[in-house]
Design an enzyme around this catalytic site. Structure first.
Site, short mmCIF file in Angstrom:
data_model
loop_
_atom_site.label_atom_id
_atom_site.label_comp_id
_atom_site.label_asym_id
_atom_site.label_seq_id
_atom_site.Cartn_x
_atom_site.Cartn_y
_atom_site.Cartn_z
N GLY A 51 0.83 -1.20 0.00
CA GLY A 51 0.00 0.00 0.00
C GLY A 51 0.86 1.25 0.00
O GLY A 51 1.97 1.23 -0.55
N GLU A 52 0.34 2.31 0.58
CA GLU A 52 1.03 3.62 0.67
C GLU A 52 1.12 4.33 -0.68
O GLU A 52 1.59 5.45 -0.77
CB GLU A 52 2.47 3.49 1.21
CG GLU A 52 2.59 2.91 2.58
CD GLU A 52 4.05 2.85 3.06
OE1 GLU A 52 4.96 3.38 2.38
OE2 GLU A 52 4.28 2.26 4.13
#
Lengths: 354, 354
Positions: A317-318
């Protein structure tokens, strides 16, 4: 009309004239037709989105939205909720994977507090727009009210449109929120009609017992609330998250401004399904970055009829995969814009074979 | 000993100490263990190649080798041989895909004349090391003599080692040569034992009749010369090309200096099989960039027991996929070097689940 309604109304069809001009130019460049495969298609798509035959990308940015999830207290994540706050501080200090990758590709990182439970200190690089201090536990009550769901989406629209007004011309989405693969699996199950077991994975790394608990939690929440798959805000309110709603807003807001949006992994994919439920015409504005390890991701691609650019076995993610894909978008546009044509380079473009 | 023999003797095993240190560091960085998938493995591989726990890549370059092929007169390509010369001039002028992509990723382009038939003008950016004015037609006689085969490989070694001495620390391979998918398919068939029909594709885009002709030409050449699969120079001499031999030398020369080599598409893959035939211990030094459309590419991955980083449907050559993969290598190394550890960032790294 609400910001959400005006934004949805502003998302029109792609520019077929720019698309045709870009496609024709691809075939004049000094390479066999189609030899750059998906890079050629990507540049043509961006031309059609932006309305420019030779789009140039000068200021990419990734919008990383963070929030906490009441459902995290059900033991659905390998990490405690305080990690959401700690990782946001890590983003602000420049030490997280997304910071490194964004520096590598030349993208700005916009960190948005959509509802981190612990609260966050003032920081010049932090965009503070919390809807509330984390969602409620979806196994007991709706994650948020319908008004909060609309607020989350409209916050995303406002954040991205401010960034675009400041010059951002390619957007990527990213997320942080302990518990948010649970919310995302619930959203994807609700919107795609696939069972929770089929769209639920290990997130940051739960063991078999954690995975079973996670699936049971999602089944429980969906049975309790029965979200309406024809109503994106209903799904978001009942089983979503503030950052997920915000990211759906980022996608809608960018598409309304004819700016391409690169979708990261599974959480961003759930946000894309919400955006698609709210405005199906958004589909061609979205660029799927990569295939995540998270098993529910395929249901997202199937629903959106899209194919990711690469599969590097990412599950962070991120926005980590999305910024790498932004680099491919920029490369694709530079190919279209900067390569010599057969005529310019004096290269023969006639088949040799009799 | 010859340059080839000393180079092969200098290729040692990877550095297991650096590998272990890099792997241990990956697990202290602020992300779930393994969440960056192949990027983590890539950085660990580069650590093991270079012998450094935190390798930093400062000067990537792509070595693009060009040569002509006598077999091109058999109607095996969609383009005439003069395109080899024209495209080299395009490389030197900066207008080809490889120039654009190399600029995008910050890689230098080293253009090497390994045997372009028409001859090339003096140019400050052109490295002139022609073995001869194109190979002979492999359907009639060996493509080159054994001495020329060794010269081609040693030229590649010398070119890359000069570049490394000047500071290049990540090498990619690229090719240009009308007719070189025919030579490459012949090499791959000879070295992997797969039939020509299974490893022969459309190259720059021949039609069905052209493809059938191409397969027949390769079958004819292999039947005539019976290259010895245990003898890389014999295969190169009988059915190879000067640029393909040169690229095998680039790989050997880089590995001997502990510099990672990113392998582009099918032609570079054929060169990798030649390098592997000459020095099997080179395998872990090679990084497969992408899966080409060219159908014989899988036989290369199978033989090398490697898996490419991505598949964008490319079939251009020139090193176009390899420089994109160099960008991933740099990103991977930056992740390993620049991310904060859990300790540095004050992020909890203990499972939350009871």
């Amino acid at each position: 009309m609400s910001l959400l309604a005006t934004t949805i109304a502003a998302i029109g069809p792609l520019d077929t004239t720019a698309r045709a001009a870009a496609a024709a130019r691809q075939d004049r460049l000094t390479k066999p037709q189609g030899a750059l495969g998906r890079l050629e298609q990507l540049a043509i798509q961006i031309a059609a989105i932006t309305g420019r035959e030779r789009p140039q990308i000068r200021r990419p940015a990734v919008v990383v939205m963070a929030a906490d999830h009441g459902v995290a207290q059900r033991g659905v994540s390998a990490y405690p909720s305080e990690v959401t706050t700690q990782m946001v501080l890590n983003f602000l200090a420049g030490g997280a994977a997304i910071n490194v990758l964004a520096r590598h590709v030349g993208a700005e990182v916009l960190v948005v507090d959509m509802g981190v439970a612990a609260g966050l200190p003032e920081h010049p690089a932090l965009i503070r727009r919390p809807v509330a201090s984390g969602t409620a536990d979806m196994t007991i009550e709706p994650a948020m009210s319908r008004a909060q769901a609309q607020q989350a989406v409209e916050t995303g629209i406002a954040v991205v449109q401010e960034a675009i007004a400041a010059g951002i011309d390619l957007v990527a989405t990213g997320d942080m929120g302990i518990g948010n693969t649970t919310a995302s699996s619930a959203i994807v199950a609700a919107l795609s009609g696939v069972t929770p077991a089929e769209v639920t994975g290990r997130g940051t790394g739960v063991d078999d017992a954690g995975l079973a608990r996670k699936i049971a939690v999602i089944e429980q929440a969906l049975a309790l609330h029965r979200p309406d798959p024809r109503d994106g805000l209903d799904v978001l309110a009942k089983v979503g998250g503030f950052e997920i709603g915000g990211l759906a807003g980022v996608m809608l807001g960018a598409a309304a401004r004819r700016v391409p949006v690169v979708i990261d992994g599974f959480i961003s994919g759930a946000a894309a399904l919400l955006a698609y439920a709210l405005a199906p015409q958004i589909q061609p504005y979205l660029i799927a970055a990569h295939r995540s390890v998270e098993r529910g991701h395929q249901a997202v691609f199937t629903r959106l009829d899209s194919e990711p650019l690469f599969d590097l076995g990412l599950r962070l993610g991120e926005g980590s995969g999305a910024v790498l894909a932004q680099s491919l978008c920029i490369a694709a546009c530079r190919i279209l814009d900067e390569m010599a044509t057969f005529g310019e380079a004096g290269v023969s473009n006639r088949p040799a074979v009799e």
